[in-house]
Design an enzyme around this catalytic site. Structure first.
Site, PDB file in Angstrom:
ATOM      1  N   GLU A  46       0.841  -1.193   0.000  1.00 40.35           N
ATOM      2  CA  GLU A  46       0.000   0.000   0.000  1.00 40.35           C
ATOM      3  C   GLU A  46       0.879   1.247   0.000  1.00 40.35           C
ATOM      4  O   GLU A  46       2.021   1.217   0.502  1.00 40.35           O
ATOM      5  CB  GLU A  46      -0.890  -0.033   1.262  1.00 40.35           C
ATOM      6  CG  GLU A  46      -1.806   1.168   1.394  1.00 40.35           C
ATOM      7  CD  GLU A  46      -2.897   0.973   2.447  1.00 40.35           C
ATOM      8  OE1 GLU A  46      -2.822   0.018   3.234  1.00 40.35           O
ATOM      9  OE2 GLU A  46      -3.833   1.800   2.457  1.00 40.35           O
ATOM     10  N   ASN A 193     -12.518  -1.287  -0.768  1.00 42.45           N
ATOM     11  CA  ASN A 193     -11.761  -1.882   0.334  1.00 42.45           C
ATOM     12  C   ASN A 193     -12.374  -1.411   1.647  1.00 42.45           C
ATOM     13  O   ASN A 193     -12.573  -0.205   1.835  1.00 42.45           O
ATOM     14  CB  ASN A 193     -10.294  -1.425   0.279  1.00 42.45           C
ATOM     15  CG  ASN A 193      -9.548  -1.783   1.558  1.00 42.45           C
ATOM     16  OD1 ASN A 193      -9.193  -2.941   1.768  1.00 42.45           O
ATOM     17  ND2 ASN A 193      -9.320  -0.798   2.418  1.00 42.45           N
ATOM     18  N   GLU A 194     -12.661  -2.340   2.511  1.00 44.16           N
ATOM     19  CA  GLU A 194     -13.264  -2.003   3.803  1.00 44.16           C
ATOM     20  C   GLU A 194     -14.334  -0.916   3.601  1.00 44.16           C
ATOM     21  O   GLU A 194     -14.295   0.158   4.217  1.00 44.16           O
ATOM     22  CB  GLU A 194     -12.192  -1.596   4.831  1.00 44.16           C
ATOM     23  CG  GLU A 194     -11.251  -2.761   5.126  1.00 44.16           C
ATOM     24  CD  GLU A 194     -10.353  -2.584   6.349  1.00 44.16           C
ATOM     25  OE1 GLU A 194     -10.336  -1.504   6.953  1.00 44.16           O
ATOM     26  OE2 GLU A 194      -9.670  -3.554   6.705  1.00 44.16           O
ATOM     27  N   TYR A 260      -6.737  -8.946  11.478  1.00 41.84           N
ATOM     28  CA  TYR A 260      -5.429  -8.591  12.039  1.00 41.84           C
ATOM     29  C   TYR A 260      -5.304  -9.167  13.446  1.00 41.84           C
ATOM     30  O   TYR A 260      -6.244  -9.078  14.249  1.00 41.84           O
ATOM     31  CB  TYR A 260      -5.260  -7.067  12.086  1.00 41.84           C
ATOM     32  CG  TYR A 260      -4.965  -6.483  10.719  1.00 41.84           C
ATOM     33  CD1 TYR A 260      -3.692  -6.610  10.168  1.00 41.84           C
ATOM     34  CD2 TYR A 260      -5.951  -5.835   9.976  1.00 41.84           C
ATOM     35  CE1 TYR A 260      -3.407  -6.088   8.907  1.00 41.84           C
ATOM     36  CE2 TYR A 260      -5.671  -5.312   8.714  1.00 41.84           C
ATOM     37  CZ  TYR A 260      -4.399  -5.451   8.184  1.00 41.84           C
ATOM     38  OH  TYR A 260      -4.113  -4.950   6.939  1.00 41.84           O
ATOM     39  N   GLU A 317      -6.229  -9.216   3.637  1.00 42.54           N
ATOM     40  CA  GLU A 317      -5.395  -8.498   4.623  1.00 42.54           C
ATOM     41  C   GLU A 317      -5.345  -9.338   5.885  1.00 42.54           C
ATOM     42  O   GLU A 317      -6.399  -9.622   6.489  1.00 42.54           O
ATOM     43  CB  GLU A 317      -5.962  -7.107   4.947  1.00 42.54           C
ATOM     44  CG  GLU A 317      -5.746  -6.103   3.836  1.00 42.54           C
ATOM     45  CD  GLU A 317      -6.140  -4.687   4.221  1.00 42.54           C
ATOM     46  OE1 GLU A 317      -6.017  -4.309   5.404  1.00 42.54           O
ATOM     47  OE2 GLU A 317      -6.583  -3.961   3.301  1.00 42.54           O
ATOM     48  N   GLN A 366       2.106  -6.187   5.537  1.00 48.55           N
ATOM     49  CA  GLN A 366       2.327  -5.821   4.152  1.00 48.55           C
ATOM     50  C   GLN A 366       3.771  -6.186   3.776  1.00 48.55           C
ATOM     51  O   GLN A 366       4.563  -6.444   4.663  1.00 48.55           O
ATOM     52  CB  GLN A 366       2.086  -4.345   3.953  1.00 48.55           C
ATOM     53  CG  GLN A 366       0.650  -3.917   4.284  1.00 48.55           C
ATOM     54  CD  GLN A 366       0.320  -2.493   3.828  1.00 48.55           C
ATOM     55  OE1 GLN A 366       1.134  -1.812   3.218  1.00 48.55           O
ATOM     56  NE2 GLN A 366      -0.891  -2.046   4.143  1.00 48.55           N
TER      57      GLN A 366
HETATM   58  O1  AHR Z   1      -3.038  -2.584   6.204  1.00 48.00           O
HETATM   59  C1  AHR Z   1      -3.328  -1.383   6.830  1.00 48.00           C
HETATM   60  C2  AHR Z   1      -4.798  -0.998   6.729  1.00 48.00           C
HETATM   61  O2  AHR Z   1      -5.579  -1.905   7.443  1.00 48.00           O
HETATM   62  C3  AHR Z   1      -5.399  -1.024   5.354  1.00 48.00           C
HETATM   63  O3  AHR Z   1      -5.142   0.139   4.641  1.00 48.00           O
HETATM   64  C4  AHR Z   1      -6.860  -1.167   5.643  1.00 48.00           C
HETATM   65  O4  AHR Z   1      -7.562  -1.807   4.621  1.00 48.00           O
HETATM   66  C5  AHR Z   1      -6.898  -1.910   6.951  1.00 48.00           C
HETATM   67  O5  AHR Z   1      -7.720  -1.313   7.865  1.00 48.00           O
END
Ligand code: AHR
Length: 514
Positions: A46, A193-194, A260, A317, A366
């Site tokens: 990103e 995205n999101e 995450y 992600e 990432q």
């Molecule tokens: O990876 C960091 C961020 O996490 C991304 O930009 C977003 O899609 C997510 O919230």
């Protein structure tokens, strides 16, 4: 104890009797299930912090050796991982990215503000042509994440035409004027995205309709076939998945899931990426294992509308997200990467492999310098993180056939909570060789694992490699870049079809069986 096998060895009538806790695994090598898509091993770059600028791109005039602006050291290291697809330009950044800002002569490109990530200047030095050049250098497929949040349908439709139309049109000709004669092949196309958060704060019904509209105008040109990925939710919001799949499922190839790992489970105070003790090690691993529940439950909802599993779950992600490194710009999401994080990677990949009938694309967040990165850079220097080495080990599973594994494992308990001690993946490649990756999650105890291999005559085991460390928070630094690095693994015995592996605490191994 999750499962304990009490194995009694009786030598004669009066011989010694030893009582031993065991970890056992069984595979049926002649009963492969489905292919583990190599696209599960995707990466994500990103426009965020030094993930692209500095980490990958230094510009053609830089003193750092580069090819067309991309640093040679990083590209070379990443090539070894055989990255199948690279997601770009975001993340949250994607929904404020306007592709026309990133084409044409560099000096004419506008400067924007990266409002999500540190309010820094975005000079658009890396745009469509540069990114596509990077995919060539890495020999990987592009995964474009298109702007739905602040862009129009026409803007997105034009981007598809600009990139993939081989005939004569104003946009295809513009691409040619900008140096790319032939249309690019672009398969993976994310639509938002999101969208429930940074991508527009939409509600599921609204997004499902919007998705249908955008997907309608994302056309297949000149033989290029788009694989359209809808924005899914994160963690355990199952209602979003249900609404979007129910209302728009027929127009998508995949829906995403983001998860995450927050070591403390608290987004306000996530926990450090270095200098921690066993408590943070354990809770990081425990949080990481929640991926299994999230994938299972999202997939079960999808089963109601798509029992054939035509629509993939794109876990585009995932990874560990800790507090930013002290002194760093908090908007840059810079963190260190420890042996704990490597084991979060191996155990997550085991989960994704296990669900590879539904999960057919995934992207760790990432690639460079951001969150759970493969590579860290500092000026002209670079190092490979422990997570890099796990991705290297796991290349053996790319496009191999999944061998279902039955695992009986001891518990690893800490602070009143328990997780399994052992996690693994087994797969069979085109040549018939079986590869096994096994993780011992325990912080302090070595583990013996007995693997019973059915359905093949095993002749040899070999090419073993191991990643382990001297402390739960061991990291690689620019002063000591190889503290956590792979070595040969030969602490195993093969007797007939039984392989006994002896794994040190906090380790992951890969081994080949033929
Ligand atoms: O990876 C960091 C961020 O996490 C991304 O930009 C977003 O899609 C997510 O919230």
């Amino acid at each position: 104890m999750r499962t304990i096998f009490l194995v009694v060895f009786v030598l004669g009538l009066s011989g010694p009797v030893s009582l031993q806790a065991q970890n056992t695994m069984t595979i049926n090598a002649d009963q492969p299930r489905n292919k583990i898509s190599r696209h599960i091993y995707g990466q994500f770059s990103e426009h965020l912090g030094t993930g692209v600028y500095g980490g990958l791109w230094v510009g053609k005039d830089s003193d750092i050796p580069n090819t067309d602006g991309f640093r040679n050291d990083v590209v070379e290291a990443l090539k070894e991982l055989e990255i199948p697809n690279l997601r770009w330009p975001g993340g949250c950044f994607a929904d404020e990215y306007h592709w026309r800002d990133g084409i044409g002569p560099q000096e004419d490109r506008p400067t924007r503000i990266n409002t999500h990530w540190g309010m820094v200047e975005e000079k658009n030095e890396v745009g469509t042509h540069e990114f596509m050049r990077l995919t060539e250098l890495l020999d990987t497929e592009p995964y474009i994440s298109a702007n739905v949040g602040s862009g129009t349908v026409q803007e997105m439709a034009s981007w598809v035409e600009y990139m993939t139309y081989n005939g004569t049109s104003t946009l295809a000709n513009l691409r040619r004027e900008n140096g790319q004669e032939k249309a690019w092949e672009v398969k993976f196309w994310g639509i938002g995205n999101e969208s429930w958060g940074c991508g527009g704060n939409m509600q599921a019904d609204y997004y499902a309709d919007l998705y249908r509209r955008y997907a309608t105008f994302a056309k297949d040109y000149s033989g290029n076939e788009l694989y359209k990925i809808a924005s899914g939710f994160s963690d355990d919001n199952y209602d979003w998945t249900e609404t979007v799949v129910k209302n728009a499922g027929r127009m998508m190839d995949a829906i995403s899931l983001h998860y995450y790992t927050i070591p403390t489970g608290n987004w306000g105070q996530k926990g450090p990426s270095m200098n921690f003790e066993e408590e943070m090690y354990f809770s990081g691993l425990r949080q990481g294992l929640k991926m299994d529940e999230y994938v299972s439950r999202h997939s079960a909802i999808m089963d109601q509308y798509d029992p054939e599993k035509r629509i993939a779950l794109a876990v585009d992600e995932w990874g560990i997200w800790t507090d930013p490194l002290p002194g760093s710009n908090p908007g840059f999401l810079q963190q260190q990467n420890s042996i704990r994080d490597a084991l979060i990677a191996s155990t997550t990949l085991d989960i994704l492999n296990k669900h590879s009938d539904r999960v057919r694309i995934a992207n760790i967040a990432q690639t460079v310098n951001v969150l759970q990165a493969m590579i860290l850079t500092e000026g002209p220097e670079m190092l490979k993180t422990p997570t890099y080495h796990v991705f290297d080990f796991y290349t053996v599973h790319h496009d191999a056939m999944l061998l279902p594994l039955h695992i009986e494992t001891e518990d690893y308990s800490h602070g009143g909570e328990s997780i399994p001690s052992i996690s693994a993946t087994a797969s069979k490649d085109k040549t018939g060789a079986v590869h096994l990756t096994v993780t011992n999650l325990h912080a302090t105890e070595d583990k013996e694992v007995s693997l019973n291999i059915r359905g093949m005559d095993v002749e040899t085991a070999g090419e073993g490699r191991i990643l382990t460390a001297d402390a739960v928070d061991a990291v690689n630094t620019f002063d000591n870049p190889d503290r956590v690095s792979p070595g040969p693994f030969d602490n195993y015995t093969l007797e007939g079809n039984q392989l006994i592996l002896r794994l040190p605490s906090k380790s992951v191994i890969v081994i080949r069986i033929e």
